[in-house]
Design a protein around this motif. Sequence first.
Motif, PDB file in Angstrom:
ATOM      1  N   THR A 251       0.809  -1.225   0.000  1.00 34.78           N
ATOM      2  CA  THR A 251       0.000   0.000   0.000  1.00 34.78           C
ATOM      3  C   THR A 251       0.840   1.272   0.000  1.00 34.78           C
ATOM      4  O   THR A 251       0.456   2.253  -0.632  1.00 34.78           O
ATOM      5  CB  THR A 251      -0.970   0.015   1.194  1.00 34.78           C
ATOM      6  OG1 THR A 251      -0.231  -0.171   2.401  1.00 34.78           O
ATOM      7  CG2 THR A 251      -2.004  -1.071   1.057  1.00 34.78           C
ATOM      8  N   GLU A 252       1.958   1.253   0.694  1.00 32.30           N
ATOM      9  CA  GLU A 252       2.817   2.451   0.718  1.00 32.30           C
ATOM     10  C   GLU A 252       3.360   2.752  -0.683  1.00 32.30           C
ATOM     11  O   GLU A 252       3.323   3.882  -1.143  1.00 32.30           O
ATOM     12  CB  GLU A 252       3.970   2.266   1.704  1.00 32.30           C
ATOM     13  CG  GLU A 252       4.859   3.475   1.840  1.00 32.30           C
ATOM     14  CD  GLU A 252       4.148   4.690   2.402  1.00 32.30           C
ATOM     15  OE1 GLU A 252       4.477   5.813   1.968  1.00 32.30           O
ATOM     16  OE2 GLU A 252       3.271   4.528   3.260  1.00 32.30           O
TER      17      GLU A 252
ATOM     18  N   TYR B 186       0.534   3.987  -2.917  1.00 31.32           N
ATOM     19  CA  TYR B 186       0.210   5.388  -2.643  1.00 31.32           C
ATOM     20  C   TYR B 186       1.217   6.321  -3.314  1.00 31.32           C
ATOM     21  O   TYR B 186       0.835   7.322  -3.927  1.00 31.32           O
ATOM     22  CB  TYR B 186       0.177   5.642  -1.134  1.00 31.32           C
ATOM     23  CG  TYR B 186      -0.205   7.048  -0.797  1.00 31.32           C
ATOM     24  CD1 TYR B 186      -1.524   7.471  -0.874  1.00 31.32           C
ATOM     25  CD2 TYR B 186       0.749   7.979  -0.409  1.00 31.32           C
ATOM     26  CE1 TYR B 186      -1.880   8.772  -0.579  1.00 31.32           C
ATOM     27  CE2 TYR B 186       0.408   9.275  -0.115  1.00 31.32           C
ATOM     28  CZ  TYR B 186      -0.909   9.670  -0.198  1.00 31.32           C
ATOM     29  OH  TYR B 186      -1.259  10.967   0.079  1.00 31.32           O
TER      30      TYR B 186
ATOM     31  N   ARG C  74       0.451   8.956  -6.356  1.00 32.69           N
ATOM     32  CA  ARG C  74       0.810  10.374  -6.264  1.00 32.69           C
ATOM     33  C   ARG C  74       1.569  10.827  -7.507  1.00 32.69           C
ATOM     34  O   ARG C  74       1.299  11.899  -8.057  1.00 32.69           O
ATOM     35  CB  ARG C  74       1.646  10.610  -5.008  1.00 32.69           C
ATOM     36  CG  ARG C  74       1.070  11.685  -4.152  1.00 32.69           C
ATOM     37  CD  ARG C  74       1.805  11.955  -2.872  1.00 32.69           C
ATOM     38  NE  ARG C  74       3.187  12.308  -3.121  1.00 32.69           N
ATOM     39  CZ  ARG C  74       4.174  11.979  -2.311  1.00 32.69           C
ATOM     40  NH1 ARG C  74       3.959  11.297  -1.228  1.00 32.69           N
ATOM     41  NH2 ARG C  74       5.402  12.346  -2.595  1.00 32.69           N
TER      42      ARG C  74
ATOM     43  N   ARG D 287      -6.524   6.132  -5.205  1.00 33.81           N
ATOM     44  CA  ARG D 287      -5.556   6.735  -4.292  1.00 33.81           C
ATOM     45  C   ARG D 287      -6.142   6.836  -2.882  1.00 33.81           C
ATOM     46  O   ARG D 287      -5.451   6.603  -1.896  1.00 33.81           O
ATOM     47  CB  ARG D 287      -5.158   8.108  -4.814  1.00 33.81           C
ATOM     48  CG  ARG D 287      -4.064   8.752  -4.022  1.00 33.81           C
ATOM     49  CD  ARG D 287      -3.659  10.039  -4.693  1.00 33.81           C
ATOM     50  NE  ARG D 287      -2.839  10.843  -3.825  1.00 33.81           N
ATOM     51  CZ  ARG D 287      -2.565  12.088  -4.032  1.00 33.81           C
ATOM     52  NH1 ARG D 287      -3.031  12.693  -5.096  1.00 33.81           N
ATOM     53  NH2 ARG D 287      -1.817  12.759  -3.204  1.00 33.81           N
ATOM     54  N   SER D 288      -7.428   7.169  -2.794  1.00 37.57           N
ATOM     55  CA  SER D 288      -8.059   7.247  -1.479  1.00 37.57           C
ATOM     56  C   SER D 288      -8.125   5.873  -0.820  1.00 37.57           C
ATOM     57  O   SER D 288      -7.961   5.745   0.399  1.00 37.57           O
ATOM     58  CB  SER D 288      -9.450   7.874  -1.578  1.00 37.57           C
ATOM     59  OG  SER D 288     -10.321   7.046  -2.303  1.00 37.57           O
TER      60      SER D 288
ATOM     61  N   GLU E 289      -4.675   5.171   0.461  1.00 36.75           N
ATOM     62  CA  GLU E 289      -4.401   5.989   1.646  1.00 36.75           C
ATOM     63  C   GLU E 289      -5.111   5.403   2.863  1.00 36.75           C
ATOM     64  O   GLU E 289      -4.533   5.332   3.953  1.00 36.75           O
ATOM     65  CB  GLU E 289      -4.851   7.424   1.403  1.00 36.75           C
ATOM     66  CG  GLU E 289      -4.461   8.360   2.516  1.00 36.75           C
ATOM     67  CD  GLU E 289      -4.737   9.806   2.162  1.00 36.75           C
ATOM     68  OE1 GLU E 289      -4.270  10.661   2.942  1.00 36.75           O
ATOM     69  OE2 GLU E 289      -5.391  10.088   1.154  1.00 36.75           O
ATOM     70  N   GLU E 290      -6.344   4.950   2.668  1.00 35.44           N
ATOM     71  CA  GLU E 290      -7.096   4.359   3.785  1.00 35.44           C
ATOM     72  C   GLU E 290      -6.412   3.089   4.283  1.00 35.44           C
ATOM     73  O   GLU E 290      -6.255   2.893   5.479  1.00 35.44           O
ATOM     74  CB  GLU E 290      -8.512   4.033   3.305  1.00 35.44           C
ATOM     75  CG  GLU E 290      -9.406   3.473   4.385  1.00 35.44           C
ATOM     76  CD  GLU E 290     -10.793   3.198   3.862  1.00 35.44           C
ATOM     77  OE1 GLU E 290     -11.240   2.051   4.025  1.00 35.44           O
ATOM     78  OE2 GLU E 290     -11.404   4.114   3.293  1.00 35.44           O
TER      79      GLU E 290
ATOM     80  N   ARG F  48      -3.308   2.363   3.942  1.00 35.24           N
ATOM     81  CA  ARG F  48      -1.996   2.731   4.452  1.00 35.24           C
ATOM     82  C   ARG F  48      -2.075   3.166   5.921  1.00 35.24           C
ATOM     83  O   ARG F  48      -1.185   2.898   6.705  1.00 35.24           O
ATOM     84  CB  ARG F  48      -1.452   3.870   3.600  1.00 35.24           C
ATOM     85  CG  ARG F  48       0.012   4.146   3.798  1.00 35.24           C
ATOM     86  CD  ARG F  48       0.418   5.238   2.890  1.00 35.24           C
ATOM     87  NE  ARG F  48       0.251   6.482   3.625  1.00 35.24           N
ATOM     88  CZ  ARG F  48       0.710   7.626   3.242  1.00 35.24           C
ATOM     89  NH1 ARG F  48       1.315   7.746   2.108  1.00 35.24           N
ATOM     90  NH2 ARG F  48       0.554   8.704   3.962  1.00 35.24           N
TER      91      ARG F  48
END
Length: 75
Positions: free
Chosen positions: A36-37, A40, A44, A66-67, A70-71, A73
């Motif tokens: 996930t990192e 993300y 970006r 992306r959201s 982020e969630e 992550r």
Amino acid sequence: ISFVVESSSRFRLAKKILEARVIKRKAECCLLLGSTERAYQEYRRAAEALKSQNDALWNAGLSERRSIAEEKRVF
């Protein structure tokens, strides 16, 4: 000569859009594989590239994914 310049300009624009879309696909693969990192970060990068190309449809899909990245992550 103007046709050649215009054609070359279109080619460069298409190449940039394609490169940004490839980055988005790479991010999706990372997300599916649990990184996930990394996903993300790739999202970006893709967002920056797509925003500058005014690729609204792909940018909308990118924002959604992306959201999600982020969630995941955060947790």
